[in-house]
Design a protein around this motif. Structure first.
Motif, short mmCIF file in Angstrom:
data_model
loop_
_atom_site.label_atom_id
_atom_site.label_comp_id
_atom_site.label_asym_id
_atom_site.label_seq_id
_atom_site.Cartn_x
_atom_site.Cartn_y
_atom_site.Cartn_z
N ALA A 176 -8.87 -31.38 0.86
CA ALA A 176 -10.26 -31.47 0.39
C ALA A 176 -11.14 -32.25 1.37
CB ALA A 176 -10.30 -32.12 -0.99
N GLU A 177 -10.53 -33.28 1.99
CA GLU A 177 -11.30 -34.09 2.96
C GLU A 177 -11.61 -33.28 4.22
OE1 GLU A 177 -12.39 -37.16 2.49
OE2 GLU A 177 -11.54 -37.19 0.46
N ILE A 178 -10.62 -32.51 4.65
CA ILE A 178 -10.82 -31.70 5.86
C ILE A 178 -11.88 -30.64 5.60
CG2 ILE A 178 -9.69 -30.19 7.55
CD1 ILE A 178 -7.00 -31.56 6.74
N VAL A 179 -11.77 -29.97 4.45
CA VAL A 179 -12.74 -28.90 4.12
C VAL A 179 -14.15 -29.47 4.03
CG1 VAL A 179 -13.43 -27.24 2.35
CG2 VAL A 179 -11.01 -27.46 2.98
N ALA A 180 -14.30 -30.62 3.35
CA ALA A 180 -15.64 -31.21 3.18
C ALA A 180 -16.24 -31.59 4.53
CB ALA A 180 -15.56 -32.43 2.26
N ALA A 181 -15.44 -32.21 5.39
CA ALA A 181 -15.95 -32.62 6.70
C ALA A 181 -16.30 -31.39 7.55
CB ALA A 181 -14.93 -33.50 7.42
N ALA B 260 -9.29 -22.06 6.84
CA ALA B 260 -9.43 -20.78 6.12
C ALA B 260 -10.22 -21.00 4.82
CB ALA B 260 -8.06 -20.18 5.83
N LYS B 261 -9.88 -22.08 4.13
CA LYS B 261 -10.58 -22.38 2.87
C LYS B 261 -12.06 -22.67 3.12
CE LYS B 261 -8.47 -24.07 -0.81
NZ LYS B 261 -7.75 -24.96 -1.75
N ALA B 262 -12.35 -23.45 4.15
CA ALA B 262 -13.75 -23.78 4.46
C ALA B 262 -14.55 -22.51 4.75
CB ALA B 262 -13.82 -24.75 5.64
N GLY C 283 -15.62 -18.60 13.82
CA GLY C 283 -17.03 -18.99 13.76
C GLY C 283 -17.31 -19.97 14.88
N ASN C 284 -17.88 -21.10 14.54
CA ASN C 284 -18.20 -22.10 15.56
C ASN C 284 -17.20 -23.25 15.59
OD1 ASN C 284 -18.94 -23.10 13.07
ND2 ASN C 284 -20.77 -24.14 13.80
N VAL C 285 -16.03 -23.03 15.01
CA VAL C 285 -15.03 -24.10 14.91
C VAL C 285 -13.83 -23.80 15.82
CG1 VAL C 285 -13.44 -25.33 13.37
CG2 VAL C 285 -15.73 -24.68 12.55
#
Lengths: 250, 250
Positions: free
Chosen positions: A53-58, A88-90, A144-146
């Motif tokens: 959850a922390e990784i996705v939010a950031a 993938a989730k993000a 994308g841009n990541v």
């Protein structure tokens, strides 16, 4: 060639081992210097734990705000390596075993040793471009841009080279550094501020360092405008030369 | 003595010089290790530029989320030192020259040399507790749950010592480290995951490092529960010993 002026980036360091102090992060400084060379402005660094959850939010905060996000860490074969799934989730895309990634792993690992843990390194979000790494073969990827890279510095560095071909370069920021000797910042602060205000296209910083040899200050000027940088640098040099001369006379 | 279990913290590094790659941030690793010693969980690190709106936004996000926020950088006498003003803005309080801070500066700087730039270092948000520093005298401060420190490592370290008396300590996380030799992570990943799942109170990480001598892995287990940590560590040690033995036999 026309160059893009405002290409920005963030670095997202993923890893409990950085937050616990066990490991000193070297990757963000390396990436900062690399991006400076190709004219990309690094605007933010974040370090977050191995919690999805922390990784996705950031990721969501950073990828919406900056041209690129570079992540490091969490793409190995162990259970604490959860970056690919978080990405993938993000992005709201599927993730599964990627045939191209599997082929890369097989260059290094014989098929009979390719157990489920190792196969996890071939899990890549749908639609991603693979980022090769000559060292351990397990790829990073860009979606994308990541840009998603390993945490081991030597592998991260190889991946950054491979990723750079996909990155739009900006105009490089030019830098001038002035040795302010042991002149205290407080003696030149007002005049330096006047120089900074007179040259809005130039960013002016003053950086003290302390060692057993005493204080040592540096003034660093940055700009994409060579003329303005030259003018501001001359003024700052003259300021420091004057103050240094005054000290020498005392 | 009853100890608080869940004291959390973030570090906010303020400084263009880190983002440009000019300076490698050493402070966040130092703070991470320091906090680990006093049982405070560092959950996030952010690095932002010397831009007031960025500092305020990051402060607001972090101070609402964690027990403490530790900032480094931006409290010197030059125009790019804007942290104190940003903190006052984030808390919605006034900022002005603080008599106590001025008295500290006067311990080092004679009154006739206390020009407006140097006096800026006595600007402290209303209601803050001063954090002394024996090295350069210019104080840091603590307001609410935010500890504001210098960026120069030796000064930051002195301030952190001085600030620690105001920090509520937590129960220290115990750590066990197992040398996994050159056994590839992929060989122990599945069994290690099973150990991690069987001991929910233990965080288990696997950290590879590569050097000219080859790959070298470490397994790190962390917990506030000594019994659980001991059990998980014994299982992981047995796992590695078995795999290491198998390799030796080959």
């Amino acid at each position: 060639m026309e160059q893009n002026a405002d290409i920005t980036a963030a670095v997202l360091v993923i890893g409990d081992e950085i937050l616990s102090g066990r490991t000193q992060d070297q990757n963000s400084t390396y990436i900062a210097r690399y991006l400076a060379e190709i004219g990309v402005d690094l605007r933010e660094v974040r370090v977050v734990p191995d919690i999805e959850a922390e990784i996705v939010a950031a990721l969501d905060a950073l990828r919406r705000r900056y041209t690129y996000v570079f992540t490091t860490g969490g793409i190995g074969p162990t259970h604490d390596d959860i970056t690919a799934d978080a990405v993938a989730k993000a992005f709201g895309v599927a993730i599964g075993e990627d045939e191209r990634a599997l082929a890369m792993l097989l260059e290094r690992i014989p098929l009979e040793q390719l157990n489920p843990a190792r196969r996890r390194m071939a899990r890549i979000p749908a639609g991603a471009t693979l980022i090769e790494n000559a060292i351990s073969k397990a790829p990073g990827f860009m979606i994308g841009n990541v840009v998603v890279m390993a945490g081991v510095p030597v592998i991260m560095q190889a991946m950054l080279d491979a990723a750079a071909v996909h990155i739009v370069k900006g105009a490089k920021v030019m830098v001038a550094t002035i040795d302010a000797h042991d002149i205290p910042e407080g003696r030149y602060a007002a005049d330096l501020e006047a120089i900074a205000k007179a040259h809005e296209k130039v960013t002016v910083g003053s950086y003290p360092s302390f060692s057993s040899a005493g204080v040592r200050n540096q003034i660093v000027l940055r700009s994409r405008d060579a003329n303005e940088l030259e003018k501001a640098t001359q003024e700052a040099r003259a300021l420091i030369a004057r103050l240094h001369g005054e000290r020498t006379l005392i």
